[in-house]
Design a protein around this motif. Sequence first.
Motif, mmCIF file in Angstrom:
data_model
loop_
_atom_site.group_PDB
_atom_site.id
_atom_site.type_symbol
_atom_site.label_atom_id
_atom_site.label_comp_id
_atom_site.label_asym_id
_atom_site.label_seq_id
_atom_site.Cartn_x
_atom_site.Cartn_y
_atom_site.Cartn_z
ATOM 1 N N LEU A 35 2.274 1.659 -3.415
ATOM 2 C CA LEU A 35 1.191 2.086 -4.306
ATOM 3 C C LEU A 35 0.943 3.587 -4.187
ATOM 4 N N ARG A 36 0.920 4.082 -2.972
ATOM 5 C CA ARG A 36 0.714 5.525 -2.760
ATOM 6 C C ARG A 36 1.838 6.329 -3.405
ATOM 7 N N THR A 44 3.417 -0.215 -9.380
ATOM 8 C CA THR A 44 3.712 -0.860 -8.099
ATOM 9 C C THR A 44 4.144 -2.297 -8.316
ATOM 10 N N VAL A 79 -4.708 -4.259 -2.189
ATOM 11 C CA VAL A 79 -5.656 -3.139 -2.210
ATOM 12 C C VAL A 79 -7.015 -3.612 -1.683
ATOM 13 N N ILE A 107 0.837 -1.203 0.000
ATOM 14 C CA ILE A 107 0.000 0.000 0.000
ATOM 15 C C ILE A 107 0.873 1.256 0.000
ATOM 16 N N THR A 128 -1.336 0.529 -10.042
ATOM 17 C CA THR A 128 -1.086 -0.869 -9.680
ATOM 18 C C THR A 128 -0.015 -1.486 -10.571
ATOM 19 N N HIS A 132 1.518 6.943 -7.152
ATOM 20 C CA HIS A 132 0.285 7.640 -7.541
ATOM 21 C C HIS A 132 -0.848 6.663 -7.838
ATOM 22 N N ASN A 133 -0.922 5.613 -7.023
ATOM 23 C CA ASN A 133 -1.981 4.600 -7.110
ATOM 24 C C ASN A 133 -1.982 3.821 -8.419
#
Length: 133
Positions: free
Chosen positions: A69-70, A79, A94, A66, A76, A73-74
Motif C-alpha cells: 500500500l505504501r 494495492t 489498513v 501495508i 487501496t 501511494h496509499n
Amino acid sequence: FRFSSSLLESLQKRAEETGSTVTSLAERYVEEGIRRDAHPLVFFREGLGGRRPAIVGTRLDVGQVIETLRQSHNSTSETADYLSIPEPWVRAAVRYYADYQPEVDEWIERMHIVAEREESAWRREQAVLEPHA
C-alpha cells in the motif's frame, strides 16, 4: 476463570508442545480472539518472523499488504489489483494496522532484517558455486 477439565487439559498439552506456560497461552488465545472479533478478515499464523496477523483466504501478512500500500501511494485499489485480492481485504489490513501499528511496524522491520540476512547467505552460496577460471 474456570475452565472445564477437558479444556484445561487441552490447554496444558498445547502449552507443553509450544514450550509456553498455560497462562501465556490462554492470554494469547483470548487476545487473538478479541482481535478476531474486531477484525474478522485477519487471522494469526506462525512463521519465520514469529506469530503475526495475516489476511484470511490469502498467503499475505498484514505487514505485506501495508508495505505494498505504501509503495502504491496509499491507493487501496492499486494495492488490491497488484496483490490480486479484493479491495475490502486491503481495507481490513489498513484497519488492523490502524489499531496495532507499532506491532505491525516491528514485524515489518524484523522481516527486512531476515530478508537481508537471507540474501547475504544466498550471495555467499553463489560465490562458492561460481566456476573459477
